[in-house]
Design a protein around this motif. Sequence first.
Motif, PDB file in Angstrom:
ATOM      1  N   ALA A  79      49.356  39.584  63.734  1.00  0.00           N
ATOM      2  CA  ALA A  79      50.551  38.835  63.325  1.00  0.00           C
ATOM      3  C   ALA A  79      50.175  37.431  62.876  1.00  0.00           C
ATOM      4  O   ALA A  79      50.747  36.903  61.918  1.00  0.00           O
ATOM      5  N   PHE A  80      49.215  36.822  63.567  1.00  0.00           N
ATOM      6  CA  PHE A  80      48.792  35.486  63.152  1.00  0.00           C
ATOM      7  C   PHE A  80      48.146  35.526  61.781  1.00  0.00           C
ATOM      8  O   PHE A  80      48.408  34.656  60.942  1.00  0.00           O
ATOM      9  N   GLY A  81      47.291  36.518  61.538  1.00  0.00           N
ATOM     10  CA  GLY A  81      46.636  36.617  60.238  1.00  0.00           C
ATOM     11  C   GLY A  81      47.638  36.749  59.100  1.00  0.00           C
ATOM     12  O   GLY A  81      47.516  36.091  58.064  1.00  0.00           O
ATOM     13  N   GLY A 121      50.744  34.075  54.855  1.00  0.00           N
ATOM     14  CA  GLY A 121      52.050  33.838  54.259  1.00  0.00           C
ATOM     15  C   GLY A 121      52.410  32.373  54.159  1.00  0.00           C
ATOM     16  O   GLY A 121      53.253  31.983  53.342  1.00  0.00           O
ATOM     17  N   SER A 122      51.778  31.533  54.999  1.00  0.00           N
ATOM     18  CA  SER A 122      52.062  30.092  54.956  1.00  0.00           C
ATOM     19  C   SER A 122      51.263  29.381  53.871  1.00  0.00           C
ATOM     20  O   SER A 122      51.447  28.181  53.656  1.00  0.00           O
ATOM     21  N   GLY A 157      45.037  39.028  57.759  1.00  0.00           N
ATOM     22  CA  GLY A 157      44.896  38.264  56.528  1.00  0.00           C
ATOM     23  C   GLY A 157      44.672  39.155  55.326  1.00  0.00           C
ATOM     24  O   GLY A 157      45.223  38.919  54.242  1.00  0.00           O
ATOM     25  N   LEU A 158      43.865  40.218  55.505  1.00  0.00           N
ATOM     26  CA  LEU A 158      43.604  41.151  54.405  1.00  0.00           C
ATOM     27  C   LEU A 158      44.838  41.979  54.060  1.00  0.00           C
ATOM     28  O   LEU A 158      45.062  42.320  52.894  1.00  0.00           O
ATOM     29  N   GLY A 159      45.646  42.284  55.064  1.00  0.00           N
ATOM     30  CA  GLY A 159      46.815  43.134  54.826  1.00  0.00           C
ATOM     31  C   GLY A 159      48.071  42.385  54.450  1.00  0.00           C
ATOM     32  O   GLY A 159      49.115  43.002  54.215  1.00  0.00           O
ATOM     33  N   ALA A 160      47.999  41.057  54.386  1.00  0.00           N
ATOM     34  CA  ALA A 160      49.199  40.258  54.104  1.00  0.00           C
ATOM     35  C   ALA A 160      49.806  40.606  52.753  1.00  0.00           C
ATOM     36  O   ALA A 160      51.030  40.702  52.606  1.00  0.00           O
ATOM     37  N   GLU A 161      48.947  40.827  51.743  1.00  0.00           N
ATOM     38  CA  GLU A 161      49.462  41.133  50.413  1.00  0.00           C
ATOM     39  C   GLU A 161      50.154  42.488  50.383  1.00  0.00           C
ATOM     40  O   GLU A 161      51.168  42.675  49.714  1.00  0.00           O
ATOM     41  N   ALA A 162      49.624  43.431  51.138  1.00  0.00           N
ATOM     42  CA  ALA A 162      50.227  44.765  51.161  1.00  0.00           C
ATOM     43  C   ALA A 162      51.583  44.760  51.859  1.00  0.00           C
ATOM     44  O   ALA A 162      52.498  45.495  51.484  1.00  0.00           O
ATOM     45  N   ILE A 163      51.744  43.891  52.857  1.00  0.00           N
ATOM     46  CA  ILE A 163      52.999  43.825  53.599  1.00  0.00           C
ATOM     47  C   ILE A 163      54.100  43.171  52.774  1.00  0.00           C
ATOM     48  O   ILE A 163      55.265  43.545  52.857  1.00  0.00           O
ATOM     49  N   GLY A 164      53.709  42.211  51.967  1.00  0.00           N
ATOM     50  CA  GLY A 164      54.701  41.532  51.128  1.00  0.00           C
ATOM     51  C   GLY A 164      55.295  40.333  51.831  1.00  0.00           C
ATOM     52  O   GLY A 164      54.570  39.488  52.348  1.00  0.00           O
ATOM     53  N   ASP A 165      56.631  40.266  51.874  1.00  0.00           N
ATOM     54  CA  ASP A 165      57.333  39.125  52.453  1.00  0.00           C
ATOM     55  C   ASP A 165      57.200  39.149  53.975  1.00  0.00           C
ATOM     56  O   ASP A 165      57.848  39.945  54.654  1.00  0.00           O
ATOM     57  N   THR A 166      56.379  38.260  54.527  1.00  0.00           N
ATOM     58  CA  THR A 166      56.170  38.254  55.978  1.00  0.00           C
ATOM     59  C   THR A 166      57.409  37.799  56.738  1.00  0.00           C
ATOM     60  O   THR A 166      57.619  38.207  57.880  1.00  0.00           O
ATOM     61  N   ASP A 167      58.217  36.958  56.137  1.00  0.00           N
ATOM     62  CA  ASP A 167      59.431  36.503  56.808  1.00  0.00           C
ATOM     63  C   ASP A 167      60.386  37.661  57.059  1.00  0.00           C
ATOM     64  O   ASP A 167      61.081  37.709  58.080  1.00  0.00           O
ATOM     65  N   ALA A 168      60.425  38.598  56.121  1.00  0.00           N
ATOM     66  CA  ALA A 168      61.322  39.740  56.266  1.00  0.00           C
ATOM     67  C   ALA A 168      60.922  40.632  57.435  1.00  0.00           C
ATOM     68  O   ALA A 168      61.765  41.253  58.081  1.00  0.00           O
ATOM     69  N   TRP A 169      59.629  40.681  57.727  1.00  0.00           N
ATOM     70  CA  TRP A 169      59.139  41.501  58.827  1.00  0.00           C
ATOM     71  C   TRP A 169      59.255  40.783  60.177  1.00  0.00           C
ATOM     72  O   TRP A 169      59.194  41.415  61.228  1.00  0.00           O
ATOM     73  N   GLY A 170      59.396  39.481  60.146  1.00  0.00           N
ATOM     74  CA  GLY A 170      59.519  38.722  61.389  1.00  0.00           C
ATOM     75  C   GLY A 170      58.248  38.684  62.210  1.00  0.00           C
ATOM     76  O   GLY A 170      58.290  38.498  63.425  1.00  0.00           O
ATOM     77  N   LEU A 171      57.094  38.837  61.547  1.00  0.00           N
ATOM     78  CA  LEU A 171      55.828  38.869  62.284  1.00  0.00           C
ATOM     79  C   LEU A 171      55.459  37.516  62.876  1.00  0.00           C
ATOM     80  O   LEU A 171      54.641  37.451  63.802  1.00  0.00           O
TER      81      LEU A 171
END
Length: 244
Positions: free
Chosen positions: A39-41, A46-47, A159-173
Amino acid sequence: MSEQRTLTDRRTDGGGKPDGAVVRDGLGVGVAVGLSGFAFGVTSAGSGLTLAQTCALSLLVFTGASQFALVGALAAGGSPLTAAAGAFFLGVRNAFYGLRLSQLLRLTRAVRPFAAQWVIDETAAVALAQPTRRSARIGFLVTGLSLYVLWNLTTLLGGLGAEAIGDTDAWGLDAAGPAVFLALLAPMLTSTTERAVAGLAVVLGLGLLPVLPAGVPVLVAALAAPAVLCAHGRRRADVRKEER
């Protein structure tokens, strides 16, 4: 005096937990908290931080609450200076853990600089909960090693998977890390004073979010401890006066 000797004997002599039980305790905490590095990665990426910067934070800083505070403040638009200040003051508590652990673990001078990197909430909690010095050392080592390896690995994967997840805010990670630390902290709040400090810190932190710059509410929330302790001291003083 006799109580102090008893505690010292308990810390140095045998009769503590079996080594296997201490290892299980350390691994349980290390794995549970280490997984939140993912989640931190994701949150860090995302920041706006690069993968190298994200991994460097976990490798060098290695204190989850401070890391989440830093990237959270940056993501909210706070200045790097304010974000770093909030992270720094959250990390100062580790210095106090170090003072207590240095007396308990009694590590050699050659080992202390490396062990200092692992002085965090989780390793301190596991080590201080042990009845003997031997089990405290085992708990500290197992917790620190498992958590450090897993936290950095999952940070890299996040960090590597951040692009695949997309909008991190929407996931609330970004809430996953604080939720893990809250789950670990909650059972330790056994007294009324401790619960009052935690409650006031939550009220200050959340209540000031809309009116103060990102990162500043965390600093203000730290005032909860001295405020509650001061009120508690005055109440005890008043009770003593009434008894007289």
